[in-house]
Scaffold this motif. Structure first.
Motif, mmCIF file in Angstrom:
data_model
loop_
_atom_site.group_PDB
_atom_site.id
_atom_site.type_symbol
_atom_site.label_atom_id
_atom_site.label_comp_id
_atom_site.label_asym_id
_atom_site.label_seq_id
_atom_site.Cartn_x
_atom_site.Cartn_y
_atom_site.Cartn_z
ATOM 1 N N THR A 33 0.835 -1.204 0.000
ATOM 2 C CA THR A 33 0.000 0.000 0.000
ATOM 3 C C THR A 33 0.867 1.250 0.000
ATOM 4 N N PHE A 34 1.927 1.230 0.807
ATOM 5 C CA PHE A 34 2.817 2.385 0.862
ATOM 6 C C PHE A 34 3.487 2.648 -0.482
ATOM 7 N N VAL A 35 4.001 1.594 -1.111
ATOM 8 C CA VAL A 35 4.669 1.759 -2.400
ATOM 9 C C VAL A 35 3.679 2.305 -3.431
ATOM 10 N N ASN A 36 2.455 1.790 -3.428
ATOM 11 C CA ASN A 36 1.441 2.312 -4.339
ATOM 12 C C ASN A 36 1.144 3.783 -4.073
ATOM 13 N N MET A 37 1.053 4.165 -2.803
ATOM 14 C CA MET A 37 0.824 5.568 -2.444
ATOM 15 C C MET A 37 1.980 6.434 -2.931
ATOM 16 N N ALA A 38 3.223 5.967 -2.705
ATOM 17 C CA ALA A 38 4.396 6.738 -3.103
ATOM 18 C C ALA A 38 4.432 6.919 -4.619
ATOM 19 N N ILE A 39 4.100 5.865 -5.367
ATOM 20 C CA ILE A 39 4.101 5.963 -6.829
ATOM 21 C C ILE A 39 3.013 6.911 -7.307
ATOM 22 N N LYS A 40 1.832 6.845 -6.699
ATOM 23 C CA LYS A 40 0.753 7.776 -7.068
ATOM 24 C C LYS A 40 1.178 9.219 -6.815
ATOM 25 N N GLN A 41 1.861 9.474 -5.700
ATOM 26 C CA GLN A 41 2.329 10.827 -5.399
ATOM 27 C C GLN A 41 3.432 11.252 -6.363
ATOM 28 N N LEU A 42 4.296 10.334 -6.748
ATOM 29 C CA LEU A 42 5.334 10.611 -7.740
ATOM 30 C C LEU A 42 4.696 11.082 -9.046
ATOM 31 N N ILE A 43 3.650 10.387 -9.468
ATOM 32 C CA ILE A 43 2.941 10.755 -10.698
ATOM 33 C C ILE A 43 2.218 12.091 -10.517
ATOM 34 N N TYR A 44 1.517 12.234 -9.396
ATOM 35 C CA TYR A 44 0.725 13.444 -9.138
ATOM 36 C C TYR A 44 1.599 14.698 -9.095
ATOM 37 N N THR A 45 2.768 14.602 -8.438
ATOM 38 C CA THR A 45 3.641 15.775 -8.293
ATOM 39 C C THR A 45 4.627 15.915 -9.442
ATOM 40 N N ASP A 46 4.669 14.907 -10.319
ATOM 41 C CA ASP A 46 5.601 14.878 -11.445
ATOM 42 C C ASP A 46 7.044 15.003 -10.954
ATOM 43 N N GLY A 47 7.325 14.346 -9.853
ATOM 44 C CA GLY A 47 8.655 14.366 -9.245
ATOM 45 C C GLY A 47 8.601 13.647 -7.917
ATOM 46 N N LEU A 48 9.694 13.699 -7.200
ATOM 47 C CA LEU A 48 9.726 13.042 -5.899
ATOM 48 C C LEU A 48 8.754 13.726 -4.941
ATOM 49 N N PRO A 49 7.968 12.948 -4.219
ATOM 50 C CA PRO A 49 6.973 13.534 -3.316
ATOM 51 C C PRO A 49 7.545 13.914 -1.945
ATOM 52 N N PHE A 50 8.861 14.052 -1.884
ATOM 53 C CA PHE A 50 9.515 14.444 -0.643
ATOM 54 C C PHE A 50 10.816 15.142 -0.995
ATOM 55 N N GLU A 51 11.355 15.884 -0.044
ATOM 56 C CA GLU A 51 12.593 16.621 -0.261
ATOM 57 C C GLU A 51 13.791 15.674 -0.137
ATOM 58 N N VAL A 52 14.710 15.792 -1.061
ATOM 59 C CA VAL A 52 15.938 14.998 -1.014
ATOM 60 C C VAL A 52 17.097 15.964 -0.831
ATOM 61 N N LYS A 53 17.859 15.771 0.252
ATOM 62 C CA LYS A 53 18.983 16.664 0.516
ATOM 63 C C LYS A 53 20.024 15.936 1.333
ATOM 64 N N ASN A 54 21.212 16.452 1.329
ATOM 65 C CA ASN A 54 22.273 15.913 2.170
ATOM 66 C C ASN A 54 22.016 16.348 3.600
ATOM 67 N N PRO A 55 22.103 15.412 4.548
ATOM 68 C CA PRO A 55 21.870 15.796 5.939
ATOM 69 C C PRO A 55 22.972 16.726 6.441
ATOM 70 N N LYS A 56 22.567 17.703 7.219
ATOM 71 C CA LYS A 56 23.524 18.629 7.812
ATOM 72 C C LYS A 56 23.735 18.239 9.269
ATOM 73 N N PRO A 57 24.976 18.296 9.734
ATOM 74 C CA PRO A 57 25.215 17.927 11.127
ATOM 75 C C PRO A 57 24.548 18.917 12.079
ATOM 76 N N ASN A 58 24.019 18.391 13.178
ATOM 77 C CA ASN A 58 23.389 19.276 14.162
ATOM 78 C C ASN A 58 24.455 19.941 15.037
ATOM 79 N N ARG A 59 24.021 20.839 15.881
ATOM 80 C CA ARG A 59 24.925 21.605 16.737
ATOM 81 C C ARG A 59 25.760 20.699 17.619
ATOM 82 N N GLU A 60 25.148 19.681 18.194
ATOM 83 C CA GLU A 60 25.862 18.765 19.096
ATOM 84 C C GLU A 60 27.003 18.046 18.364
#
Length: 96
Positions: A33-60
């Motif tokens: 179900t999750f994979v189907n939801m993710a694919i539907k969102q990929l199609i709907y948004t015409d791109g990745l349905p989430f932000e992809v970025k390099n993680p930045k180290p936190n203050r600690e």
């Protein structure tokens, strides 16, 4: 209209799969179900349905990295003692 389905096979780390399945179960979903939801969102948004970025180290983490740099400098300058093995450390502790 006839509904056609297609099978997708994906290789994934076993630990990641277990963690994902646990989260999905708590949400009342399964992997399919999750994979189907993710694919539907990929199609709907015409791109990745989430932000992809390099993680930045936190203050600690940044503070810990700065501290480790300082320790290394002190070791190189002879302002701090360092040990190459556990036996030397234990010996030095007993002498103190």
């Amino acid at each position: 209209m006839e509904s056609l389905t297609s099978l997708i096979s994906v290789q994934i780390d076993a630990h990641d799969k277990d963690a994902a399945n646990s989260i999905l179960k708590n949400l009342g979903l399964n992997m399919s179900t999750f994979v189907n939801m993710a694919i539907k969102q990929l199609i709907y948004t015409d791109g990745l349905p989430f932000e992809v970025k390099n993680p930045k180290p936190n203050r600690e983490l940044l503070e810990a990295l700065e501290e480790s740099d300082q320790i290394i400098k002190e070791l190189k300058n002879g302002k701090r003692k360092g040990y190459d093995n556990l036996d030397d450390l234990i010996k030095a502790l007993k002498e103190e």
